[in-house]
Design a protein around this motif. Structure first.
Motif, PDB file in Angstrom:
ATOM      1  N   LEU A 126       0.558  -1.509  -6.692  1.00 53.80           N
ATOM      2  CA  LEU A 126      -0.396  -0.197  -6.646  1.00 53.80           C
ATOM      3  C   LEU A 126       0.211   0.852  -7.597  1.00 53.80           C
ATOM      4  O   LEU A 126       1.398   0.832  -7.580  1.00 53.80           O
ATOM      5  CB  LEU A 126      -0.945   0.260  -5.416  1.00 53.80           C
ATOM      6  N   ARG A 133      -0.063   7.965  -4.635  1.00 53.77           N
ATOM      7  CA  ARG A 133      -0.586   6.421  -4.605  1.00 53.77           C
ATOM      8  C   ARG A 133      -2.103   6.753  -5.094  1.00 53.77           C
ATOM      9  O   ARG A 133      -2.748   7.547  -4.745  1.00 53.77           O
ATOM     10  CB  ARG A 133      -0.397   5.897  -3.485  1.00 53.77           C
ATOM     11  N   HIS A 135      -5.221   4.135  -7.614  1.00 56.46           N
ATOM     12  CA  HIS A 135      -5.821   2.804  -7.648  1.00 56.46           C
ATOM     13  C   HIS A 135      -5.861   2.412  -9.003  1.00 56.46           C
ATOM     14  O   HIS A 135      -5.447   3.190  -9.923  1.00 56.46           O
ATOM     15  CB  HIS A 135      -7.387   2.869  -7.289  1.00 56.46           C
ATOM     16  N   VAL A 137      -5.503  -1.056  -6.624  1.00 53.07           N
ATOM     17  CA  VAL A 137      -4.670  -1.956  -5.824  1.00 53.07           C
ATOM     18  C   VAL A 137      -4.742  -3.576  -6.155  1.00 53.07           C
ATOM     19  O   VAL A 137      -5.923  -3.954  -6.146  1.00 53.07           O
ATOM     20  CB  VAL A 137      -4.765  -1.776  -4.375  1.00 53.07           C
ATOM     21  N   ARG A 157      -6.669  -0.531   2.445  1.00 56.26           N
ATOM     22  CA  ARG A 157      -5.738   0.175   2.927  1.00 56.26           C
ATOM     23  C   ARG A 157      -4.876  -0.474   4.197  1.00 56.26           C
ATOM     24  O   ARG A 157      -3.787  -0.401   4.311  1.00 56.26           O
ATOM     25  CB  ARG A 157      -6.131   1.581   3.522  1.00 56.26           C
ATOM     26  N   VAL A 160      -2.559  -3.119   2.863  1.00 53.33           N
ATOM     27  CA  VAL A 160      -1.304  -2.514   2.415  1.00 53.33           C
ATOM     28  C   VAL A 160      -0.432  -2.166   3.277  1.00 53.33           C
ATOM     29  O   VAL A 160       0.682  -2.475   3.251  1.00 53.33           O
ATOM     30  CB  VAL A 160      -1.876  -1.438   1.356  1.00 53.33           C
ATOM     31  N   VAL A 167       4.903  -4.503  -0.970  1.00 50.62           N
ATOM     32  CA  VAL A 167       4.027  -3.561  -1.805  1.00 50.62           C
ATOM     33  C   VAL A 167       5.103  -3.102  -2.860  1.00 50.62           C
ATOM     34  O   VAL A 167       6.329  -2.616  -2.646  1.00 50.62           O
ATOM     35  CB  VAL A 167       3.530  -2.312  -0.796  1.00 50.62           C
TER      36      VAL A 167
END
Length: 194
Positions: A126, A133, A135, A137, A157, A160, A167
Motif C-alpha cells: 500500500l 497510509r 489507497h 491496497v 483493513r 492488512v 505488509v
C-alpha cells in the motif's frame, strides 16, 4: 513483473455526498468515476468495476475495456462488493488484486505502476504519502481467502492488520493516494490535482 488485476469498488450510495458522487464533475469536466477508471486503465490490463445492482453503466459512461459486475447486495456494505470482485477474479491467473475506490480520481497511473512492481502473491502493498497510509491496497493471492470472509463496511483493513508482517508500505509523492471524495466540499481539494 507480477500480474495484477484492478478491482474498483463503485457500489456505494454517496449518502454523505448528497448525490451520486461517481457522476460529480471535476475541474477538467470529467466525472469522478471516469477519471478514476481512466487512471486504472492506464496502469492495469485487467480492470473490473463493481456497481450496484440497479446501476446503468451507460449512464455512468463506463469506458471500453472495463469489466462490470453488479452487486445486488451492495446495501450490506463495502465488503459485499469486495467479496464479489475477489470471487470473480480468483478464476483468473493474477498474482495480486489492486483494490481501488471509485471516489479517488487523483491517483497517478505512475503511482499504481510503482505499487505493482513491489507486490507479489505473498505480499500486501500500500502507498504512503507524507506518512499517511492511502489507497489502493494490493493483496497478493495468498490473502484472497481472508478477503472472502469479510462482511459489513470494513473493506480489507482487517486483513492488512492481521498480516502486518507481510505488509510493504511504499512512500510515494502522490497526494492522490489519500484524497477521497466523501462530501461535496471535498471536490475543491481534488480539483487542483486533476
Amino acid at each position: 513483473m507480477p500480474r495484477v488485476a484492478a478491482l474498483m469498488l463503485g457500489a456505494g450510495y454517496s449518502r454523505r455526498f448528497g448525490g451520486d458522487k461517481r457522476k460529480a464533475l471535476l475541474g477538467n469536466g470529467q466525472s469522478v468515476l471516469g477519471r478514476a477508471l481512466e487512471n486504472a486503465l492506464a496502469a492495469f490490463a485487467d480492470v473490473t468495476l463493481v456497481l450496484r445492482g440497479d446501476d446503468d453503466p451507460q449512464a455512468l459512461a463506463i469506458p471500453n475495456g472495463v469489466k462490470v459486475l453488479f452487486n445486488p447486495h451492495s446495501a450490506q456494505g463495502m465488503a459485499s462488493s469486495l467479496v464479489m470482485g475477489v470471487e470473480h477474479l480468483r478464476q483468473g491467473d493474477a498474482d495480486a488484486i489492486a483494490v481501488l475506490l471509485a471516489d479517488m480520481p487523483c491517483i497517478q497511473p505512475s503511482t499504481l505502476q510503482a505499487l505493482v512492481q513491489h507486490c507479489g502473491p505473498a505480499q500486501i502493498v500500500l502507498p504512503s504519502w507524507q506518512g499517511q497510509r492511502g489507497h489502493p491496497v494490493l493483496f497478493g493471492r495468498h490473502f484472497w481467502p481472508q478477503l472472502l470472509t469479510l462482511s459489513g463496511d470494513l473493506g480489507g483493513r482487517e486483513v492488512v492488520r492481521a498480516n502486518a508482517d507481510c505488509v510493504k508500505v511504499l512512500a510515494v509523492e502522490d497526494a492522490g493516494v489519500c484524497l477521497d471524495l466523501d462530501q461535496a466540499a471535498d471536490l475543491a481539494a481534488l480539483n487542483p490535482l486533476v
